[in-house]
Design a protein around this motif. Structure first.
Motif, mmCIF file in Angstrom:
data_model
loop_
_atom_site.group_PDB
_atom_site.id
_atom_site.type_symbol
_atom_site.label_atom_id
_atom_site.label_comp_id
_atom_site.label_asym_id
_atom_site.label_seq_id
_atom_site.Cartn_x
_atom_site.Cartn_y
_atom_site.Cartn_z
ATOM 1 N N LEU A 45 0.856 -1.177 0.041
ATOM 2 C CA LEU A 45 -0.060 -0.166 -0.104
ATOM 3 C C LEU A 45 1.043 1.155 -0.026
ATOM 4 O O LEU A 45 1.902 1.544 0.857
ATOM 5 C CB LEU A 45 -0.984 0.162 1.489
ATOM 6 C CG LEU A 45 -2.142 -0.775 1.078
ATOM 7 C CD1 LEU A 45 -1.812 -2.248 1.077
ATOM 8 C CD2 LEU A 45 -3.117 -0.529 2.368
ATOM 9 N N GLU A 46 0.711 2.085 -1.100
ATOM 10 C CA GLU A 46 1.668 3.317 -1.063
ATOM 11 C C GLU A 46 0.720 4.393 -1.413
ATOM 12 O O GLU A 46 -0.728 4.596 -1.607
ATOM 13 C CB GLU A 46 2.637 3.048 -2.050
ATOM 14 C CG GLU A 46 1.967 2.698 -3.576
ATOM 15 C CD GLU A 46 3.035 2.287 -4.719
ATOM 16 O OE1 GLU A 46 4.311 2.002 -4.349
ATOM 17 O OE2 GLU A 46 2.588 1.718 -5.756
ATOM 18 N N ARG A 59 3.436 7.711 11.982
ATOM 19 C CA ARG A 59 3.177 7.959 10.695
ATOM 20 C C ARG A 59 3.803 7.634 9.453
ATOM 21 O O ARG A 59 5.113 7.094 9.822
ATOM 22 C CB ARG A 59 2.930 9.609 10.395
ATOM 23 C CG ARG A 59 1.623 10.370 10.989
ATOM 24 C CD ARG A 59 0.386 10.219 10.364
ATOM 25 N NE ARG A 59 -0.712 10.724 11.176
ATOM 26 C CZ ARG A 59 -1.902 11.077 10.606
ATOM 27 N NH1 ARG A 59 -2.100 10.130 9.443
ATOM 28 N NH2 ARG A 59 -2.625 11.538 11.233
ATOM 29 N N ALA A 60 3.342 7.251 8.375
ATOM 30 C CA ALA A 60 4.157 6.737 7.408
ATOM 31 C C ALA A 60 3.345 7.045 5.927
ATOM 32 O O ALA A 60 2.533 7.522 5.895
ATOM 33 C CB ALA A 60 4.413 5.358 7.372
ATOM 34 N N ALA A 61 4.151 6.577 4.851
ATOM 35 C CA ALA A 61 3.389 6.810 3.659
ATOM 36 C C ALA A 61 3.154 5.504 2.829
ATOM 37 O O ALA A 61 2.461 5.460 1.841
ATOM 38 C CB ALA A 61 4.636 7.592 2.777
ATOM 39 N N ALA A 62 3.708 4.496 3.474
ATOM 40 C CA ALA A 62 3.641 3.174 2.639
ATOM 41 C C ALA A 62 3.391 1.824 3.643
ATOM 42 O O ALA A 62 4.160 2.336 4.894
ATOM 43 C CB ALA A 62 4.569 2.817 1.735
ATOM 44 N N LEU A 63 3.143 0.785 3.219
ATOM 45 C CA LEU A 63 3.051 -0.350 4.231
ATOM 46 C C LEU A 63 2.976 -1.563 3.424
ATOM 47 O O LEU A 63 2.320 -1.609 2.347
ATOM 48 C CB LEU A 63 1.635 -0.295 5.026
ATOM 49 C CG LEU A 63 1.367 -1.309 6.110
ATOM 50 C CD1 LEU A 63 0.697 -0.742 7.220
ATOM 51 C CD2 LEU A 63 0.362 -2.327 5.447
ATOM 52 N N ALA A 72 6.512 -4.335 6.823
ATOM 53 C CA ALA A 72 7.476 -3.014 6.932
ATOM 54 C C ALA A 72 6.421 -1.908 6.789
ATOM 55 O O ALA A 72 5.432 -1.932 6.286
ATOM 56 C CB ALA A 72 8.074 -2.784 5.402
ATOM 57 N N ILE A 73 6.808 -0.798 7.565
ATOM 58 C CA ILE A 73 6.092 0.592 7.509
ATOM 59 C C ILE A 73 7.141 1.486 7.446
ATOM 60 O O ILE A 73 8.283 1.537 7.998
ATOM 61 C CB ILE A 73 5.170 0.938 8.873
ATOM 62 C CG1 ILE A 73 4.321 -0.408 9.217
ATOM 63 C CG2 ILE A 73 4.712 1.993 8.977
ATOM 64 C CD1 ILE A 73 3.789 -0.446 10.478
ATOM 65 N N GLU A 78 11.402 2.390 1.558
ATOM 66 C CA GLU A 78 11.917 1.521 2.536
ATOM 67 C C GLU A 78 11.089 0.200 2.560
ATOM 68 O O GLU A 78 11.436 -0.842 2.812
ATOM 69 C CB GLU A 78 11.783 2.202 3.777
ATOM 70 C CG GLU A 78 12.570 3.464 4.129
ATOM 71 C CD GLU A 78 12.197 4.208 5.337
ATOM 72 O OE1 GLU A 78 13.025 4.751 5.823
ATOM 73 O OE2 GLU A 78 10.923 4.272 5.579
ATOM 74 N N VAL A 79 9.755 0.511 2.105
ATOM 75 C CA VAL A 79 8.802 -0.755 2.371
ATOM 76 C C VAL A 79 8.909 -1.715 1.021
ATOM 77 O O VAL A 79 8.817 -2.893 0.991
ATOM 78 C CB VAL A 79 7.527 -0.201 2.223
ATOM 79 C CG1 VAL A 79 6.326 -1.222 1.897
ATOM 80 C CG2 VAL A 79 7.212 0.525 3.731
#
Length: 523
Positions: A45-46, A59-63, A72-73, A78-79
């Motif tokens: 998910l991005e 908080r993050a932008a992708a998972l 990964a978060i 990074e993910v």
């Protein structure tokens, strides 16, 4: 690449072949839920606003999800390397990713049984005359002698309750049971009263029976197995569409009584995690898969003759359940019940209380002195903020002065250090957690009035009611947050409930629901 926002209908599965998703209103109630189960279990998910509700990385932008867990978060860079070889890629288009919501107190089988129950709160039923007309129509569709069941009877909405004689005239060939919206009383016709016989709490002239719901349910009999199974499947789909990934069935059942649900889960037809409350004295059982034992639930009725069971019996039941090792949940609506229940927990030795997360259900009335005591005893309050919306106008009519500030407290309990969880109590009111979230923040009734502004919660605390707080109430701390290595129970929603005003939160749209990495709903 999957696009969850409008304007991006093309979907691409792991095979690389494009698929077109139908819109939500076309897919809901269809075979969409079973179709998405055929897709891969690994996800990326991005382009998202990820709110983990975990202090380590809020908080993050992708998972990324693999093997049913969050792996990964962070940023997309990074993910992506940890997302598996062929993940389902989802462009969230700026939508918000949250932990899956948790409802720790609803009545699952009652939701599932709606197909066989007359809805006494349907929009077309505005008064007793409308209700009797609906009864006559329903009676014509049933074989003679079959029970005519109804749910959601509300004397405030109808102006008054129907009488036994009126129900008898409307359906003379059927025993009739119309269950009050509280699910703690019913109105029967003459034929049903004769079948029930003499019971405590029965007014034979009015047909009103209070405190005998278990006996009545045994008399009426279970919902036909096939109808119950259909209803459970449909309820699971609807709850997933609301963003719920875990629920607790608050009607106490033995392991045997859970057989219909266990069979559906084994077949992959019910997608949510379920904690099932147990009756007093029932044998403990081991959870597995998606089904887990919940608290031992103790019911207390509060009426003109006092508490049933009385305070001493209630204390013995709480102590016996706690000594067995169980988490205990006590039905606490009125102030008298709350005082007796808290006194019983206070009498427990610390080893039966500390760390157990014993629960007080509802706490509709909480006098000021009880707040600090509840906090000191480390009790969890499972409150119902949506009641402020759906029933708040009735509460305003029934209470005045300081007593109004006792109703469904939230902020004062949280400020004292009490763990708060939010629940719908559906089908008492609709199951939407978003209405509960909005009401916890606004304290606004359906009629536009505000009930106790001092009990309003902020956006983060309101969201915690149905995530981290609800998870703690079930002694399942891995739920209600997104952490690397934790279960991939998550939802994609619009708008962001941490930023949007309450009115918009109440109408939140759920775009995707994953439970253990498996899609349970998509818009």
């Amino acid at each position: 690449m999957r696009y969850l926002r409008d304007g991006g209908p093309l979907q691409q599965a792991g095979s690389g072949r494009p698929h077109v998703l139908r819109s939500r209103d076309e897919a809901e109630g269809s075979q969409a839920a079973s179709v998405v189960r055929l897709t891969a279990a690994d996800w990326l998910l991005e382009n998202a606003r990820v709110a983990t509700l975990d202090a380590g990385r809020p908080r993050a932008a992708a998972l990324a999800v693999a093997g049913g867990r969050v792996v990964a978060i962070g940023t997309r860079a990074e993910v992506e390397p940890l997302a598996g070889r062929r993940p389902e890629r989802v462009d969230c288009g700026g939508a918000t990713v949250l932990p899956g919501l948790v409802d720790p107190h609803l009545h699952l089988y009652a939701l599932a049984a709606s197909a066989v129950n007359l809805d006494c709160a349907a929009p077309a039923i505005r008064d007793v005359a409308d209700l009797l007309a609906a009864l006559r129509a329903r009676a014509r569709s049933l074989p003679a002698g079959e029970w005519l069941r109804g749910e959601g009877l509300d004397e405030r909405r109808l102006g008054r309750l129907p009488t036994a004689t009126e129900l008898e005239a409307a359906a003379p060939r059927h025993p009739v049971r119309l269950r009050h919206r509280s699910r703690h009383a019913s109105v029967l016709n003459r034929r049903a009263l004769a079948l029930l016989g003499r019971v405590e709490g029965c007014d034979p002239r009015a047909g009103l029976v209070g405190g005998a719901e278990n006996a009545l349910s045994r008399l009426v009999g279970p919902v036909p197995r096939a109808i119950l199974a259909e209803g459970l499947v449909a309820s699971g789909r609807r709850l997933a569409a609301m963003g719920l990934t875990t629920i607790a069935d608050a009607t106490p059942r033995t392991y045997h009584g859970l057989a219909p649900l266990r069979q559906l889960m084994a077949a992959g037809s019910f997608p949510l995690r379920v904690f099932a409350m147990r009756p007093v004295g029932s044998s403990p059982w081991r959870g597995g898969g998606m089904l887990f034992p919940g608290p031992v639930k103790i019911m207390v009725e509060e009426g003109s003759r006092g508490l049933r069971p009385g305070p001493s019996t209630l204390a013995r039941r709480i102590a016996a359940a706690a000594r067995s090792g169980a988490q205990v949940a006590v039905h606490c609506l009125g102030a008298a019940t709350l005082v007796a229940t808290v006194a019983a927990f206070a009498a427990l030795p610390a080893r039966y209380r500390v760390g157990r997360r014993h629960r007080l259900e509802h706490v509709a009335e909480c006098p000021p002195p009880m707040v600090a005591t509840i906090a000191a005893l480390d009790l969890v309050v499972v409150t119902n903020p949506a009641f402020v919306h759906w029933r708040g106008d009735a509460y305003r009519a029934e209470t005045s002065g300081p007593a109004r500030r006792w109703l469904y407290r939230a902020r004062s309990l949280a400020a004292a250090g009490v763990t708060l969880a939010g629940a719908s109590d559906a089908p008492i009111v609709p199951a939407s957690p978003w209405v509960g979230l909005a009401a916890a923040r606004s304290r606004r009734t359906a009629g536009g009035h505000v009930l106790s502004t001092g009990e309003r919660l902020g956006a983060a605390d309101a969201l915690a009611l149905f995530t981290t707080g609800a998870a703690q109430s079930l002694r399942a701390p891995a739920l209600g947050r997104l952490v690397e290595g934790g279960p991939a129970d998550l939802i994609v929603v619009e708008p962001d409930p941490l930023r949007a005003p309450p009115d918009e939160v109440a109408d939140t749209r759920v775009l995707l629901t994953l439970v253990g990495g498996r899609p349970a709903w998509r818009a």
